[in-house]
Write a protein that holds these residues in place. Structure first.
Motif, PDB file in Angstrom:
ATOM      1  N   LEU A  35      43.527  38.035  39.543  1.00 14.11           N
ATOM      2  CA  LEU A  35      44.054  38.807  40.660  1.00 14.11           C
ATOM      3  C   LEU A  35      43.745  40.286  40.479  1.00 14.11           C
ATOM      4  CD1 LEU A  35      47.613  37.159  40.914  1.00 14.11           C
ATOM      5  CD2 LEU A  35      45.519  36.500  42.128  1.00 14.11           C
ATOM      6  N   GLY A  36      43.649  40.986  41.603  1.00 14.05           N
ATOM      7  CA  GLY A  36      43.417  42.426  41.577  1.00 14.05           C
ATOM      8  C   GLY A  36      43.058  42.924  42.959  1.00 14.05           C
ATOM      9  N   ARG A  37      43.020  44.236  43.096  1.00 11.59           N
ATOM     10  CA  ARG A  37      42.662  44.835  44.378  1.00 11.59           C
ATOM     11  C   ARG A  37      41.196  44.573  44.701  1.00 11.59           C
ATOM     12  NH1 ARG A  37      46.352  49.148  45.738  1.00 11.59           N
ATOM     13  NH2 ARG A  37      47.795  49.629  44.027  1.00 11.59           N
ATOM     14  N   ASN A  38      40.827  44.817  45.947  1.00 11.97           N
ATOM     15  CA  ASN A  38      39.414  44.775  46.330  1.00 11.97           C
ATOM     16  C   ASN A  38      38.628  45.767  45.475  1.00 11.97           C
ATOM     17  OD1 ASN A  38      39.622  42.836  48.352  1.00 11.97           O
ATOM     18  ND2 ASN A  38      40.104  44.344  49.930  1.00 11.97           N
ATOM     19  N   ARG A 204      48.822  30.264  35.303  1.00 14.14           N
ATOM     20  CA  ARG A 204      48.848  31.626  34.762  1.00 14.14           C
ATOM     21  C   ARG A 204      47.985  32.533  35.625  1.00 14.14           C
ATOM     22  NH1 ARG A 204      46.204  32.447  30.039  1.00 14.14           N
ATOM     23  NH2 ARG A 204      45.098  30.444  30.090  1.00 14.14           N
ATOM     24  N   HIS A 205      48.262  33.835  35.508  1.00 16.56           N
ATOM     25  CA  HIS A 205      47.467  34.846  36.204  1.00 16.56           C
ATOM     26  C   HIS A 205      46.965  35.885  35.209  1.00 16.56           C
ATOM     27  CE1 HIS A 205      49.394  33.337  39.856  1.00 16.56           C
ATOM     28  NE2 HIS A 205      50.572  33.641  39.350  1.00 16.56           N
ATOM     29  N   TYR A 206      45.716  36.296  35.405  1.00 15.55           N
ATOM     30  CA  TYR A 206      45.199  37.505  34.766  1.00 15.55           C
ATOM     31  C   TYR A 206      45.036  38.559  35.853  1.00 15.55           C
ATOM     32  CZ  TYR A 206      43.981  35.074  30.417  1.00 15.55           C
ATOM     33  OH  TYR A 206      44.022  34.374  29.236  1.00 15.55           O
ATOM     34  N   PHE A 207      45.230  39.814  35.463  1.00 18.21           N
ATOM     35  CA  PHE A 207      45.072  40.929  36.392  1.00 18.21           C
ATOM     36  C   PHE A 207      43.927  41.811  35.933  1.00 18.21           C
ATOM     37  CE2 PHE A 207      49.348  39.474  36.655  1.00 18.21           C
ATOM     38  CZ  PHE A 207      49.637  39.499  38.000  1.00 18.21           C
ATOM     39  N   ILE A 208      43.052  42.142  36.872  1.00 16.35           N
ATOM     40  CA  ILE A 208      41.916  43.002  36.570  1.00 16.35           C
ATOM     41  C   ILE A 208      42.029  44.270  37.404  1.00 16.35           C
ATOM     42  CG2 ILE A 208      40.412  41.894  38.298  1.00 16.35           C
ATOM     43  CD1 ILE A 208      38.090  42.285  36.270  1.00 16.35           C
ATOM     44  N   ASP A 209      41.762  45.391  36.773  1.00 17.94           N
ATOM     45  CA  ASP A 209      41.833  46.693  37.451  1.00 17.94           C
ATOM     46  C   ASP A 209      40.719  47.576  36.906  1.00 17.94           C
ATOM     47  OD1 ASP A 209      43.143  48.570  39.249  1.00 17.94           O
ATOM     48  OD2 ASP A 209      43.757  49.646  37.440  1.00 17.94           O
ATOM     49  N   GLN A 210      39.894  48.097  37.810  1.00 17.24           N
ATOM     50  CA  GLN A 210      38.770  48.953  37.432  1.00 17.24           C
ATOM     51  C   GLN A 210      37.896  48.289  36.362  1.00 17.24           C
ATOM     52  OE1 GLN A 210      39.975  53.030  36.653  1.00 17.24           O
ATOM     53  NE2 GLN A 210      41.429  52.992  38.347  1.00 17.24           N
ATOM     54  N   GLY A 211      37.689  46.965  36.527  1.00 20.74           N
ATOM     55  CA  GLY A 211      36.763  46.249  35.675  1.00 20.74           C
ATOM     56  C   GLY A 211      37.288  45.802  34.326  1.00 20.74           C
ATOM     57  N   PRO A 226      57.960  43.028  41.236  1.00 19.52           N
ATOM     58  CA  PRO A 226      57.478  43.736  42.425  1.00 19.52           C
ATOM     59  C   PRO A 226      56.725  45.023  42.094  1.00 19.52           C
ATOM     60  CG  PRO A 226      59.869  43.911  42.218  1.00 19.52           C
ATOM     61  CD  PRO A 226      59.431  42.898  41.225  1.00 19.52           C
ATOM     62  N   ASP A 227      57.106  45.701  41.015  1.00 18.46           N
ATOM     63  CA  ASP A 227      56.417  46.943  40.660  1.00 18.46           C
ATOM     64  C   ASP A 227      54.965  46.661  40.266  1.00 18.46           C
ATOM     65  OD1 ASP A 227      58.705  48.345  41.148  1.00 18.46           O
ATOM     66  OD2 ASP A 227      59.302  48.515  39.042  1.00 18.46           O
ATOM     67  N   LEU A 228      54.741  45.569  39.537  1.00 14.48           N
ATOM     68  CA  LEU A 228      53.383  45.231  39.155  1.00 14.48           C
ATOM     69  C   LEU A 228      52.572  44.812  40.367  1.00 14.48           C
ATOM     70  CD1 LEU A 228      52.146  43.395  36.042  1.00 14.48           C
ATOM     71  CD2 LEU A 228      51.350  42.620  38.277  1.00 14.48           C
ATOM     72  N   ARG A 229      53.172  44.031  41.261  1.00 10.68           N
ATOM     73  CA  ARG A 229      52.449  43.612  42.466  1.00 10.68           C
ATOM     74  C   ARG A 229      52.031  44.823  43.278  1.00 10.68           C
ATOM     75  NH1 ARG A 229      56.747  39.872  42.922  1.00 10.68           N
ATOM     76  NH2 ARG A 229      57.477  40.893  44.827  1.00 10.68           N
ATOM     77  N   LYS A 230      52.908  45.819  43.370  1.00  6.54           N
ATOM     78  CA  LYS A 230      52.581  47.035  44.118  1.00  6.54           C
ATOM     79  C   LYS A 230      51.490  47.832  43.418  1.00  6.54           C
ATOM     80  CE  LYS A 230      54.710  51.140  46.172  1.00  6.54           C
ATOM     81  NZ  LYS A 230      55.980  51.885  46.382  1.00  6.54           N
TER      82      LYS A 230
END
Length: 235
Positions: A35-38, A204-211, A226-230
């Motif tokens: 998961l992560g932003r566009n 499970r979920h992994y989160f990716i941000d800026q690669g 909710p803070d992490l989702r935001k």
């Protein structure tokens, strides 16, 4: 031994780097979502695993059941057990439903039969030999999943399977993912913008941000964060 592993993966397009030391693992029989932003690097990660070019792997390794598949060609990965449902489906529009699936069967070393594939998709069976270009978005997504399933994969990669689909069709996709995982034991690696769907089907979920991978958690932990989702998902 970890069933599937991405280890310190660095990759990019041309001279630009997009992924920075991405590492994650998936056990056999799990559904794991990224998961992560566009623009965070989700689809780039998925394309690296599938062997699609571009992007180009600069460093690191991709392993399936102990075998290093980093340098294998796409068709070699398919025959090693990696199925791929690409973003935007990318079915062959001029071919019929059965021809799309037959192409995958004919190019696999140990494929499922047409009847085995169609058993998961009664709607496609009803449509007969309709051309892929004349299918709805949901029907094309079913076809893309069926085409990937035809190669009899050990792990299925799904890149944004709910993209552009009506909510009731998204539920159908969810049900297919759950059926393949729970009844057939298929391991699934999922990239998905629909966070609710991802929470419903994933272990499970992994989160990716800026690669880069920045966090890992269970669906229940994500629902309670909710803070992490935001911060990482804008939801």
């Amino acid at each position: 031994m970890t069933f599937f592993e991405i280890a310190d993966l660095c990759a990019g397009y041309g001279t630009g780097q997009v992924l920075f030391d991405v590492s994650l693992d998936i056990e056999r029989g799990e559904v794991v979502s990224l998961l992560g932003r566009n623009g965070a690097g989700k689809s780039t990660t998925m394309r690296c695993v599938a062997g699609a070019k571009p992007p180009y792997v600069q460093d690191g390794a991709i392993r399936l059941d102990g075998d290093d598949v980093t340098d294998l060609k796409t068709y070699e990965r398919i025959n090693r057990g990696i199925g791929y449902v690409p973003e935007e489906r990318r079915v062959w529009p001029g071919l019929t439903i059965s021809e799309n699936i037959r192409m995958a069967i004919n190019n696999a070393d140990d494929p499922l039969s047409m009847d085995e594939v169609m058993g998961y998709f009664p709607r496609l069976r009803e449509l007969g030999d309709k051309a892929a270009r004349n299918l709805s978005g949901g029907e094309q997504q079913m076809l893309a999943i069926g085409r990937a399933l035809a190669s009899n994969p050990e792990i299925m990669l799904m890149d944004e399977p709910s993209e552009g689909l009506a909510p009731f069709i998204v539920r159908d996709v969810e049900n297919i993912i759950t059926t393949l995982n729970e009844e057939e034991g298929l391991t699934i690696f999922l990239v998905e913008q629909n966070v609710v769907m991802a929470m419903d089907v994933s272990d499970r979920h992994y989160f990716i941000d800026q690669g880069s991978i920045v966090d890992e958690m269970t669906p229940n932990e994500l629902r309670a964060s909710p803070d992490l989702r935001k911060k990482y998902l804008s939801v």
